[in-house]
Scaffold this motif. Structure first.
Motif, PDB file in Angstrom:
ATOM      1  N   ALA A   1      25.359  24.511  44.689  1.00 58.61           N
ATOM      2  CA  ALA A   1      24.973  24.178  46.043  1.00 58.61           C
ATOM      3  C   ALA A   1      23.717  25.064  46.508  1.00 58.61           C
ATOM      4  CB  ALA A   1      25.971  24.396  47.102  1.00 58.61           C
ATOM      5  N   LEU A   2      23.515  26.350  45.787  1.00 59.61           N
ATOM      6  CA  LEU A   2      22.727  27.228  46.343  1.00 59.61           C
ATOM      7  C   LEU A   2      21.530  27.244  45.142  1.00 59.61           C
ATOM      8  CD1 LEU A   2      24.718  30.282  47.587  1.00 59.61           C
ATOM      9  CD2 LEU A   2      23.494  28.428  48.903  1.00 59.61           C
ATOM     10  N   GLY A   3      21.579  26.344  44.365  1.00 59.33           N
ATOM     11  CA  GLY A   3      20.682  26.593  43.309  1.00 59.33           C
ATOM     12  C   GLY A   3      20.890  27.376  42.194  1.00 59.33           C
ATOM     13  N   GLN A   4      19.907  28.027  41.556  1.00 61.97           N
ATOM     14  CA  GLN A   4      20.158  28.961  40.594  1.00 61.97           C
ATOM     15  C   GLN A   4      20.679  30.404  41.160  1.00 61.97           C
ATOM     16  OE1 GLN A   4      16.464  29.270  38.291  1.00 61.97           O
ATOM     17  NE2 GLN A   4      17.689  28.967  36.401  1.00 61.97           N
ATOM     18  N   HIS A   5      21.952  30.719  40.862  1.00 61.07           N
ATOM     19  CA  HIS A   5      22.511  31.652  41.299  1.00 61.07           C
ATOM     20  C   HIS A   5      23.242  32.641  40.471  1.00 61.07           C
ATOM     21  CE1 HIS A   5      24.025  33.849  44.794  1.00 61.07           C
ATOM     22  NE2 HIS A   5      25.643  33.703  44.511  1.00 61.07           N
ATOM     23  N   THR A   6      23.577  33.848  40.824  1.00 59.67           N
ATOM     24  CA  THR A   6      24.418  34.696  40.164  1.00 59.67           C
ATOM     25  C   THR A   6      25.316  35.525  41.070  1.00 59.67           C
ATOM     26  OG1 THR A   6      24.342  36.494  38.474  1.00 59.67           O
ATOM     27  CG2 THR A   6      22.544  36.527  40.147  1.00 59.67           C
ATOM     28  N   ASN A   7      26.589  35.925  40.794  1.00 58.88           N
ATOM     29  CA  ASN A   7      27.359  36.976  41.257  1.00 58.88           C
ATOM     30  C   ASN A   7      28.230  37.693  40.285  1.00 58.88           C
ATOM     31  OD1 ASN A   7      29.240  34.882  40.789  1.00 58.88           O
ATOM     32  ND2 ASN A   7      29.091  34.157  42.853  1.00 58.88           N
ATOM     33  N   ILE A   8      29.098  38.352  40.622  1.00 57.05           N
ATOM     34  CA  ILE A   8      29.842  39.313  39.726  1.00 57.05           C
ATOM     35  C   ILE A   8      31.407  38.882  40.031  1.00 57.05           C
ATOM     36  CG2 ILE A   8      30.562  41.785  39.114  1.00 57.05           C
ATOM     37  CD1 ILE A   8      27.688  42.497  40.292  1.00 57.05           C
ATOM     38  N   VAL A   9      32.281  38.946  38.775  1.00 56.70           N
ATOM     39  CA  VAL A   9      33.656  38.941  38.646  1.00 56.70           C
ATOM     40  C   VAL A   9      34.320  40.080  39.131  1.00 56.70           C
ATOM     41  CG1 VAL A   9      35.706  38.257  37.401  1.00 56.70           C
ATOM     42  CG2 VAL A   9      33.575  37.249  36.934  1.00 56.70           C
ATOM     43  N   VAL A  10      35.367  40.173  40.408  1.00 58.43           N
ATOM     44  CA  VAL A  10      35.975  41.370  40.477  1.00 58.43           C
ATOM     45  C   VAL A  10      37.285  41.090  40.250  1.00 58.43           C
ATOM     46  CG1 VAL A  10      34.426  41.960  42.420  1.00 58.43           C
ATOM     47  CG2 VAL A  10      36.128  40.559  42.990  1.00 58.43           C
ATOM     48  N   TRP A  11      37.844  40.022  39.796  1.00 59.11           N
ATOM     49  CA  TRP A  11      39.283  39.893  39.852  1.00 59.11           C
ATOM     50  C   TRP A  11      39.376  38.314  39.117  1.00 59.11           C
ATOM     51  CZ3 TRP A  11      42.813  42.898  38.671  1.00 59.11           C
ATOM     52  CH2 TRP A  11      44.038  42.817  38.865  1.00 59.11           C
ATOM     53  N   VAL A  12      40.512  38.440  38.010  1.00 59.07           N
ATOM     54  CA  VAL A  12      40.722  37.204  37.180  1.00 59.07           C
ATOM     55  C   VAL A  12      42.219  36.806  37.164  1.00 59.07           C
ATOM     56  CG1 VAL A  12      40.444  36.077  34.971  1.00 59.07           C
ATOM     57  CG2 VAL A  12      38.737  37.670  35.842  1.00 59.07           C
ATOM     58  N   ASP A  13      42.544  35.842  37.328  1.00 61.58           N
ATOM     59  CA  ASP A  13      44.198  35.229  37.547  1.00 61.58           C
ATOM     60  C   ASP A  13      44.160  34.107  36.783  1.00 61.58           C
ATOM     61  OD1 ASP A  13      46.510  34.999  37.833  1.00 61.58           O
ATOM     62  OD2 ASP A  13      46.438  34.666  40.068  1.00 61.58           O
ATOM     63  N   GLY A  14      44.314  33.926  35.544  1.00 59.74           N
ATOM     64  CA  GLY A  14      44.565  32.794  34.720  1.00 59.74           C
ATOM     65  C   GLY A  14      43.263  32.180  34.636  1.00 59.74           C
ATOM     66  N   ASP A  15      42.869  30.791  34.982  1.00 60.85           N
ATOM     67  CA  ASP A  15      41.504  30.234  34.798  1.00 60.85           C
ATOM     68  C   ASP A  15      40.880  30.231  36.141  1.00 60.85           C
ATOM     69  OD1 ASP A  15      43.019  28.438  36.319  1.00 60.85           O
ATOM     70  OD2 ASP A  15      42.766  26.626  35.278  1.00 60.85           O
ATOM     71  N   GLU A  16      41.182  31.238  36.951  1.00 62.71           N
ATOM     72  CA  GLU A  16      40.311  31.399  38.299  1.00 62.71           C
ATOM     73  C   GLU A  16      39.781  32.891  38.355  1.00 62.71           C
ATOM     74  OE1 GLU A  16      42.734  30.336  41.612  1.00 62.71           O
ATOM     75  OE2 GLU A  16      43.339  28.420  40.854  1.00 62.71           O
ATOM     76  N   ALA A  17      38.711  32.952  39.183  1.00 65.14           N
ATOM     77  CA  ALA A  17      38.295  34.353  39.406  1.00 65.14           C
ATOM     78  C   ALA A  17      37.861  34.506  40.759  1.00 65.14           C
ATOM     79  CB  ALA A  17      37.065  34.391  38.402  1.00 65.14           C
ATOM     80  N   THR A  18      37.779  35.986  41.235  1.00 62.02           N
ATOM     81  CA  THR A  18      37.284  36.100  42.317  1.00 62.02           C
ATOM     82  C   THR A  18      35.983  36.752  42.256  1.00 62.02           C
ATOM     83  OG1 THR A  18      39.599  36.748  43.432  1.00 62.02           O
ATOM     84  CG2 THR A  18      37.708  37.458  44.738  1.00 62.02           C
ATOM     85  N   THR A  19      34.839  36.324  43.031  1.00 67.93           N
ATOM     86  CA  THR A  19      33.491  36.773  42.641  1.00 67.93           C
ATOM     87  C   THR A  19      33.040  37.369  43.861  1.00 67.93           C
ATOM     88  OG1 THR A  19      32.486  34.716  43.327  1.00 67.93           O
ATOM     89  CG2 THR A  19      33.058  35.149  41.149  1.00 67.93           C
ATOM     90  N   VAL A  20      32.112  38.373  43.896  1.00 69.90           N
ATOM     91  CA  VAL A  20      31.286  38.926  45.055  1.00 69.90           C
ATOM     92  C   VAL A  20      29.725  38.639  44.960  1.00 69.90           C
ATOM     93  CG1 VAL A  20      30.709  41.005  46.214  1.00 69.90           C
ATOM     94  CG2 VAL A  20      32.956  40.543  45.556  1.00 69.90           C
ATOM     95  N   GLY A  21      28.917  38.020  45.560  1.00 69.54           N
ATOM     96  CA  GLY A  21      27.652  37.968  45.306  1.00 69.54           C
ATOM     97  C   GLY A  21      26.882  38.109  46.342  1.00 69.54           C
ATOM     98  N   GLY A  22      25.432  38.364  46.489  1.00 67.73           N
ATOM     99  CA  GLY A  22      24.627  38.525  47.437  1.00 67.73           C
ATOM    100  C   GLY A  22      23.825  37.197  47.666  1.00 67.73           C
ATOM    101  N   ASN A  23      23.166  37.156  48.725  1.00 66.94           N
ATOM    102  CA  ASN A  23      22.300  36.128  49.272  1.00 66.94           C
ATOM    103  C   ASN A  23      22.944  34.875  49.237  1.00 66.94           C
ATOM    104  OD1 ASN A  23      20.018  34.935  50.449  1.00 66.94           O
ATOM    105  ND2 ASN A  23      19.421  34.467  48.283  1.00 66.94           N
TER     106      ASN A  23
END
Length: 209
Positions: A155-177
């Motif tokens: 939805a935001l086009g090319q994008h990137t962020n960082i994984v801060v937690w993983v639980d099974g096949d789900e992750a929590t991410t933190v990203g800028g912009n």
């Protein structure tokens, strides 16, 4: 009786076609809204921001802990994008990731300039591929500190962020912009068609080079 009361009143204009047209437009707008609601990944909805997770520091390396604490601090600070872009006013998701990794002691090296800042997502993916640390989405399970890479179909086009937690096949991410802010979101990488893969940071050595 006054003269103006004897004047013939003009017939009222029929408003039925206008009302019908307005109703059709309203239905179309609602339909588009429902489709967007169902198709756009939840992490991109402006009101869909998760709480910063409570992570177990004992399960992470010192580098992972440093990355998470930096992300926690920047999420609370909500600085402008130019802070991470050396004053340049431009899309800053990759600049944010670059800044976090430099501060954590895992600096990138731009393949075109050697500089720590990689402002483009495509170049960031190129950097990880050249380093032998790009993992396409599929069998790989990301770790805390890994960089998520998205293509233009997100939805935001090319994008990137960082994984801060993983639980099974789900992750929590933190990203800028992300809607012009630093946001926390839940990621289902297996079902999110916008995810290309992950940049695996060398957490053991504490260096991204």
């Amino acid at each position: 009786m006054k003269c103006r009361d004897l004047e013939e009143r003009p017939p009222r204009r029929r408003r039925r076609p206008f009302v019908v047209a307005a109703g059709v437009v309203l239905v179309l707008v609602l339909g588009v809204g429902v489709i967007a609601w169902r198709t756009v990944p939840e992490r991109w909805l402006p009101w869909d921001t998760a709480e910063f997770p409570q992570v177990d520091a004992g399960q992470m390396t010192p580098t992972q802990n440093r990355i998470v604490e930096l992300l926690r601090a920047e999420h609370a600070a909500q600085r402008p994008g130019t802070f991470y872009s050396e004053g340049v006013d431009e899309p800053w998701c990759a600049n944010f990731v670059s800044w976090i990794m430099r501060e954590a002691g895992t600096p990138f090296a731009n393949p075109h300039s050697g500089h720590w800042r990689i402002p483009g997502v495509f170049t960031l993916q190129e950097y990880f591929e050249d380093s032998g640390r790009f993992e396409p989405v599929g069998d790989y399970t990301p770790r805390v500190g890994d960089v998520v890479l998205y293509d233009r179909s997100s939805a935001l086009g090319q994008h990137t962020n960082i994984v801060v937690w993983v639980d099974g096949d789900e992750a929590t991410t933190v990203g800028g912009n992300e809607m012009r802010k630093i946001r926390v979101h839940e990621l289902h990488w297996g079902s999110d068609g916008g995810v290309v893969g992950f940049g695996r940071v060398d957490l053991e050595r504490g260096t991204g080079r």
